[in-house]
Design a protein around this motif. Structure first.
Motif, PDB file in Angstrom:
ATOM      1  N   ALA A  30      -4.685  10.125   0.914  1.00 20.44           N
ATOM      2  CA  ALA A  30      -5.053  10.711  -0.404  1.00 20.44           C
ATOM      3  C   ALA A  30      -4.637   9.493  -1.445  1.00 20.44           C
ATOM      4  O   ALA A  30      -5.394   9.551  -2.612  1.00 20.44           O
ATOM      5  CB  ALA A  30      -3.923  11.839  -0.576  1.00 20.44           C
ATOM      6  N   ARG A  31      -3.761   8.591  -1.112  1.00 18.62           N
ATOM      7  CA  ARG A  31      -3.518   7.273  -2.617  1.00 18.62           C
ATOM      8  C   ARG A  31      -4.714   6.050  -2.022  1.00 18.62           C
ATOM      9  O   ARG A  31      -4.917   6.151  -3.343  1.00 18.62           O
ATOM     10  CB  ARG A  31      -2.203   6.632  -2.533  1.00 18.62           C
ATOM     11  CG  ARG A  31      -0.919   8.326  -2.704  1.00 18.62           C
ATOM     12  CD  ARG A  31       0.501   7.657  -1.967  1.00 18.62           C
ATOM     13  NE  ARG A  31       1.543   8.802  -2.257  1.00 18.62           N
ATOM     14  CZ  ARG A  31       3.277   8.495  -2.498  1.00 18.62           C
ATOM     15  NH1 ARG A  31       3.701   7.638  -1.574  1.00 18.62           N
ATOM     16  NH2 ARG A  31       3.879   9.491  -2.237  1.00 18.62           N
ATOM     17  N   ALA A  53     -12.195  14.209  -2.512  1.00 15.28           N
ATOM     18  CA  ALA A  53     -11.357  13.481  -1.587  1.00 15.28           C
ATOM     19  C   ALA A  53     -10.109  13.849  -1.351  1.00 15.28           C
ATOM     20  O   ALA A  53      -9.398  14.053  -0.589  1.00 15.28           O
ATOM     21  CB  ALA A  53     -12.823  12.456  -1.469  1.00 15.28           C
ATOM     22  N   ALA A  54      -9.315  13.317  -2.147  1.00 14.30           N
ATOM     23  CA  ALA A  54      -8.089  13.156  -2.169  1.00 14.30           C
ATOM     24  C   ALA A  54      -7.329  13.875  -2.137  1.00 14.30           C
ATOM     25  O   ALA A  54      -6.512  13.853  -1.199  1.00 14.30           O
ATOM     26  CB  ALA A  54      -7.424  11.825  -3.783  1.00 14.30           C
ATOM     27  N   ARG A  55      -7.422  15.260  -2.798  1.00 19.82           N
ATOM     28  CA  ARG A  55      -6.997  16.417  -2.586  1.00 19.82           C
ATOM     29  C   ARG A  55      -7.590  17.319  -1.506  1.00 19.82           C
ATOM     30  O   ARG A  55      -6.348  17.064  -0.638  1.00 19.82           O
ATOM     31  CB  ARG A  55      -7.135  17.374  -3.815  1.00 19.82           C
ATOM     32  CG  ARG A  55      -6.499  16.533  -5.354  1.00 19.82           C
ATOM     33  CD  ARG A  55      -7.755  18.150  -6.156  1.00 19.82           C
ATOM     34  NE  ARG A  55      -6.409  17.571  -7.985  1.00 19.82           N
ATOM     35  CZ  ARG A  55      -6.754  18.214  -8.753  1.00 19.82           C
ATOM     36  NH1 ARG A  55      -8.340  18.963  -8.918  1.00 19.82           N
ATOM     37  NH2 ARG A  55      -6.509  18.023 -10.218  1.00 19.82           N
ATOM     38  N   LEU A  56      -8.457  17.129  -0.742  1.00 19.77           N
ATOM     39  CA  LEU A  56      -8.373  17.467   0.551  1.00 19.77           C
ATOM     40  C   LEU A  56      -7.669  16.648   1.668  1.00 19.77           C
ATOM     41  O   LEU A  56      -7.401  17.277   2.917  1.00 19.77           O
ATOM     42  CB  LEU A  56      -9.677  16.838   1.109  1.00 19.77           C
ATOM     43  CG  LEU A  56     -10.525  16.918   2.680  1.00 19.77           C
ATOM     44  CD1 LEU A  56     -10.227  18.742   2.523  1.00 19.77           C
ATOM     45  CD2 LEU A  56     -11.788  16.860   2.572  1.00 19.77           C
ATOM     46  N   GLU A  95      -5.017  12.078 -12.116  1.00 23.08           N
ATOM     47  CA  GLU A  95      -5.489  12.159 -10.665  1.00 23.08           C
ATOM     48  C   GLU A  95      -4.229  10.745  -9.257  1.00 23.08           C
ATOM     49  O   GLU A  95      -2.976  11.501  -8.390  1.00 23.08           O
ATOM     50  CB  GLU A  95      -5.895  12.277  -9.848  1.00 23.08           C
ATOM     51  CG  GLU A  95      -5.833  12.578  -8.621  1.00 23.08           C
ATOM     52  CD  GLU A  95      -5.342  14.635  -8.462  1.00 23.08           C
ATOM     53  OE1 GLU A  95      -5.345  14.857  -7.154  1.00 23.08           O
ATOM     54  OE2 GLU A  95      -5.282  15.363  -9.179  1.00 23.08           O
ATOM     55  N   ASN A  96      -4.319  10.009 -10.038  1.00 22.06           N
ATOM     56  CA  ASN A  96      -3.430   9.410  -8.976  1.00 22.06           C
ATOM     57  C   ASN A  96      -2.268   8.828  -9.060  1.00 22.06           C
ATOM     58  O   ASN A  96      -1.424   8.878  -8.535  1.00 22.06           O
ATOM     59  CB  ASN A  96      -4.305   7.082  -9.877  1.00 22.06           C
ATOM     60  CG  ASN A  96      -3.947   6.130  -8.413  1.00 22.06           C
ATOM     61  OD1 ASN A  96      -2.883   6.316  -7.546  1.00 22.06           O
ATOM     62  ND2 ASN A  96      -4.695   4.982  -8.862  1.00 22.06           N
ATOM     63  N   ILE A  97      -1.609   8.879 -10.717  1.00 24.02           N
ATOM     64  CA  ILE A  97      -0.399   8.989 -11.365  1.00 24.02           C
ATOM     65  C   ILE A  97       0.331   9.668 -10.667  1.00 24.02           C
ATOM     66  O   ILE A  97       1.305  10.009  -9.961  1.00 24.02           O
ATOM     67  CB  ILE A  97      -0.417   9.173 -13.044  1.00 24.02           C
ATOM     68  CG1 ILE A  97      -0.974   8.050 -13.963  1.00 24.02           C
ATOM     69  CG2 ILE A  97       0.736  10.007 -13.348  1.00 24.02           C
ATOM     70  CD1 ILE A  97      -1.305   8.010 -15.058  1.00 24.02           C
TER      71      ILE A  97
END
Length: 981
Positions: A347-348, A334-337, A367-369
């Motif tokens: 996304a963050r 979902a974040a990469r979308l 991924e968060n970093i």
């Protein structure tokens, strides 16, 4: 009266056994013919009629019943669906059956009358009511009378209804019938004055309106005039009109201006592709491929964000997150979308929620970093490590966020406090150290904590001195007894110290690893040897091969072929030292193998030194003294190096080991002849004819005398040789050529004719015979010779090509095409035939399609490959032409014509054939291309000399000419190039 039993009773009249159940006769194996068939349908009818006559009854009414009328409504829909007629067609028909048929017929007729009466209920309602009120009997009588004329009444009623419907709903044709009749009064002039009918449908009307409203591009002159008309300038007017008009009345050619602008743009793009930008004030290097790739990526991402259904994917991922919030990949997706859609904040936020729901997920924190900037990423990394203090990837990510080296070391040491067993963390910590002594201390500590890591032990050994490295490797070997890397490192250390010959480390390694059941496969050991060769550890490479090449192979296995394949594989990968070690080990096992010695000599000849080749060949002739090939190779190498006396000495030893061997005799003759010692060569040939009287020795004797110009001695020798070897085709050819050289065509013709009778399968002899007749002007005799030759050798492409060439040289092109068609049917896989057809019998426009057809039918033919290369050469597709030439050489390096065509191609175009236009004369690029072309030509020439080609149609005609007998390969190559068409 006693009743007979059933089987003794007489059969009923007309009884046929099995007829009621549909049975027929059958044939058994004992029968001589077919069984009797049952009665036919006509016979059954006859029998039934006869039976009725005997009983005194009338014939069955079923057969005499009249056919139903065509207008009867009782069609197939009312028949019996089971269709039992066929079943009882052959049964007995008696009175009961006849009575049943009459009853059913009466019932059918009565039902038919009732059905017809129902159809008349509507029209006869008033009539029925009157008749019923008067008298019931009169009603019945009147109804019977009406029924007699039922069909007539129904037709009249249907006709009246149809006319009424047509009157109320007339057709268009009937509506305009009067108008059409009125058109007969229109004159021709009125017809001619009628206007054309226009298409007024909505679609065409809109298109015509759009056509009337079409806009056209305004010329640049109009735009320039409009721009300058309202401009207030401070420059004095010199009388030049505005716009595109000049003082002399001419107009500015804006097309030329546009073309010039395009040229400037093209130049700038070419400069950008070359790596520099020539714009004034700019010196930026441009990588066009990388720039275009990044531009394409950005465009693709935007296009995907626009075209792709992001909302639908977002809904799906939200459903995944909602149904399974502990699933970290859903949050990451979902974040990469959102990142793909350009919503980095969303996304963050999504990945932050994911880290809250999945605090133990390493991927979610990473991924968060990644999605956050440096400051926020450090905070996130700290939170991640609090939840996952055993994650190596998170500690490394936190270290990479630091900019200062001291901060990185501090993070790594904290990580090692939490995960002291991580090899990756220890390697990162060592890499951060700048002082080798500090790195040694860290590695010493690491090997104590992680004693099973081979990488840490080897890294520590590399940092230590030779003596300490030995101690480190001994500790490592004791800690990890199954590691082959430690043993190889120990062998390389001994090689560096110069003590590898004293201590056979690899022998101990094989014993120790075999004891621990950790021995590698033979192929893996060869790979390790090749790695050592890449790292310049040549002694270790040979030691590995020597101790491990025979591992896993028994004496029953085909070891020689296996080792030869291993050596060829190493040569193919460019690992010549490994291949040399493999051959050395194989020759220790198979000392007397001539194929192994030849393969090793070929390796040294192509990739070794001259001295190494001499040493190898000297060992080879000692191991295989009966191999004349090895003796001649050694003598040739000595002779080519200028050591004539050593070459003679080698041949003397060869004579001693192989007396009366024709190859050694002829090699000695060649050595003396090419060193300008004809008398010694003649004496050697005389002795060889006595000691080793073979047809080849006699042919070389004749050829030698012919080269010296003594035709009489050559004729005398060839006549003596033909008495001994009448089936030697080359001797007959030499005799005919000697007569031809003296102008004696009759004797030459007789020699060729006799030779073809003695050697009918010799194709070159037939070819020389036909060319003699053609040279004398006897085209008919040349055809006859070739026809007889094709009968003797039916599938010879050389004979077919010569037949076609005879017709072509006689300007009989139609017959040449007919012969070529027959030849391609007879020998469809001949590249020589296809080449002749493409170059001489096809128009220029059909050569390329014809060559494509030839490639499909002929598989890997070097002559055809050269033809294709020449076609590309003619079309200026130089890179493709070079590729096809090289493919032809790789396919058959013994074909001299291929080398000649390729060298001629390089003489015209050089090696840099990928550019489309040559550089300017005198430029630096032009000089570089010239140097590369010279290097390429020199490389091709050296490879041609090394290959020593001996075949080829033009090559053999030049090389076998007596005038060119003493010439080297380079000289023959240039003569062939000059002779090529």
């Amino acid at each position: 009266m006693s009743r007979r039993d059933f089987l003794n009773q007489p059969a009923p009249e007309n009884y046929v056994a099995g007829l009621g159940r549909g049975a027929t006769g059958f044939t058994t194996r004992s029968d001589l013919g077919p069984a009797r068939e049952g009665p036919s349908e006509d016979q059954i009818k006859e029998a039934l009629a006869r039976r009725a006559a005997q009983l005194g009854a009338a014939a069955p009414t079923a057969y005499g019943a009249p056919e139903k009328k065509d207008d009867d409504d009782d069609d197939e829909r009312f028949q019996d669906p089971e269709n039992e007629v066929g079943l009882f067609a052959g049964g007995t028909y008696d009175r009961d059956d006849d009575e049943a048929d009459r009853i059913y017929q009466e019932v059918d007729e009565k039902m038919d009358r009732r059905r017809k009466i129902r159809r008349l209920v509507g029209p006869l309602t008033s009539f029925l009511s009157c008749a019923f009120e008067t008298d019931r009997l009169s009603y019945t009588t009147s109804l019977d009378e009406q029924i007699t004329d039922i069909s007539t009444y129904r037709e009249a009623r249907e006709k009246a209804e149809r006319e009424e419907y047509e009157r109320n709903n007339p057709k268009i044709q009937q509506q305009f019938a009067d108008l059409k009749r009125a058109l007969g009064t229109v004159s021709d002039e009125d017809w001619a004055n009628l206007p054309e009918v226009g298409d007024l449908t909505g679609k065409n009307r809109r298109s015509k309106q759009a056509l009337r409203q079409r806009f056209y591009a305004v010329p640049d002159s109009v735009i320039a005039g409009a721009r300058d008309s309202a401009q207030l300038g401070t420059v004095a007017d010199d009388g030049t009109p505005l716009g595109g008009d000049q003082a002399d009345g001419t107009m500015t050619n804006f097309a030329d201006i546009g073309a010039a602008r395009d040229k400037v743009l093209q130049v700038r793009l070419d400069q950008a592709s070359a790596g520099t930008d020539s714009v004034a004030g700019s010196a930026t290097n441009i990588d066009p491929k990388g720039y275009l790739t990044s531009l394409a990526k950005s465009q693709i991402n935007q296009g995907e964000a626009q075209v792709g259904d992001i909302n639908r994917v977002r809904v799906l991922l939200e459903s995944v997150i909602r149904t399974n919030p502990k699933h970290a990949p859903g949050w990451i997706a979902a974040a990469r979308l959102e990142e793909l859609a350009g919503k980095i904040v969303a996304a963050r936020n999504i990945i932050a929620r994911g880290c809250e729901h999945c605090p133990k997920s390493e991927d979610a924190w990473l991924e968060n970093i990644r999605l956050n900037d440096n400051h926020n990423a450090k905070i996130i990394a700290a939170n991640a490590i609090k939840n996952n203090d055993r994650s190596v990837q998170l500690w490394i990510a936190a270290m990479n966020l630091e900019q200062d080296s001291r901060a990185k070391k501090r993070v790594i040491r904290h990580a090692l406090d939490h995960i002291p067993q991580s090899v990756m963390l220890w390697k990162e910590a060592v890499n951060l150290e700048e002082d080798p002594e500090d790195a040694k201390l860290l590695l010493a500590k690491a090997t104590e904590i992680v004693p099973l890591s081979v990488e840490l032990w080897l890294a520590l050994a590399r940092l230590e001195t030779s003596a300490n490295a030995q101690k480190v490797l001994n500790k490592a070997r004791k800690a990890i007894p199954t590691s082959h890397e430690i043993w190889i490192a120990a062998a390389r250390l001994q090689e560096q110290m110069g003590t590898l010959d004293k201590v056979n480390v690899m022998k101990r390694a094989v014993q120790a690893l075999a004891k621990e059941s950790a021995m590698l496969k033979r192929e893996d050991w060869i790979t390790q040897a090749e790695i050592c060769e890449d790292e310049s550890a040549l002694l270790t490479c040979g030691n590995i091969v020597r101790e491990t090449l025979g591992w896993g192979l028994d004496e029953d296995d085909d070891r020689k072929e296996i080792w030869m394949e291993d050596a060829k594989g190493s040569i193919g990968r460019g690992k010549y030292e490994t291949a040399r070690a493999i051959y050395a080990y194989a020759l220790r096992i198979f000392v007397n193998s001539r194929s192994l010695w030849l393969a090793a000599a070929d390796l040294e000849k192509n990739h070794g030194s001259k001295e190494a080749l001499w040493q190898l060949l000297e060992k080879a002739v000692e191991a295989c003294p009966q191999s004349e090939v090895l003796w001649m190779m050694l003598a040739k190498e000595k002779w080519q190096a200028g050591e004539i006396d050593n070459a003679r000495r080698v041949l003397g030893k060869a004579f001693h080991q192989n007396p009366n061997n024709e190859d050694i005799w002829l090699a000695a003759v060649k050595l003396e002849a090419e060193n300008h010692q004809p008398e010694q060569a003649r004496e050697l040939l005389k002795t060889a004819r006595q000691e080793a009287p073979t047809d080849r020795v006699w042919m070389k004797s004749v050829a030698f005398e012919r080269q010296l110009g003594d035709n009489e001695a050559a004729l005398d020798l060839v006549n003596q040789a033909l008495q001994l070897f009448p089936a030697a085709a080359k001797l007959w050819m030499m005799k005919g050529q000697l007569y031809e050289a003296e102008g004696k065509n009759l004797q030459a013709r007789e020699a060729y004719s006799t030779g073809t009778k003695a050697c009918p399968r010799s194709v070159p002899l037939w070819l020389i015979f036909s060319r003699l007749e053609e040279k004398a002007g006897n085209i008919v005799k040349a055809r006859s010779v070739l026809d007889r030759a094709r009968l003797a050798v039916p599938k010879s492409p050389e004979l077919w090509v010569e037949s076609v060439r005879v017709e072509r040289r006689a300007n009989n092109i139609s017959q040449a095409k007919v012969l070529m068609a027959k030849a391609l049917q007879e020998v469809p896989n001949s590249g020589l035939l296809w080449t002749e057809s493409i170059w001489h019998l096809e128009p220029r426009t059909q050569r390329k399609p014809r060559s494509l057809e030839a490639i499909k039918k002929v598989d890997n033919n070097p002559i055809l490959f050269v033809t294709v290369a020449r076609l590309f050469w003619g079309e200026r597709k130089l890179e493709k032409a070079q590729n096809w030439f090289e493919r032809a050489i790789l396919l058959d390096s013994d074909l001299g014509d291929t080398w000649a065509w390729y060298y001629k191609f390089l003489m015209q175009h050089g090696t840099d054939v990928s550019f489309h236009h040559l550089p300017f004369k005198g430029s630096r690029a032009g000089r570089a291309d010239t140097l590369r072309a010279q290097d390429k030509r020199a490389d091709v020439l050296s490879k041609c000399i090394l290959s020593e080609p001996r075949h080829g149609e033009v090559w053999q005609s030049v090389a076998k000419d007596p005038k060119n007998a003493m010439k080297q390969t380079e000289e023959i190559l240039k003569l062939v190039i000059a002779k090529l068409e």
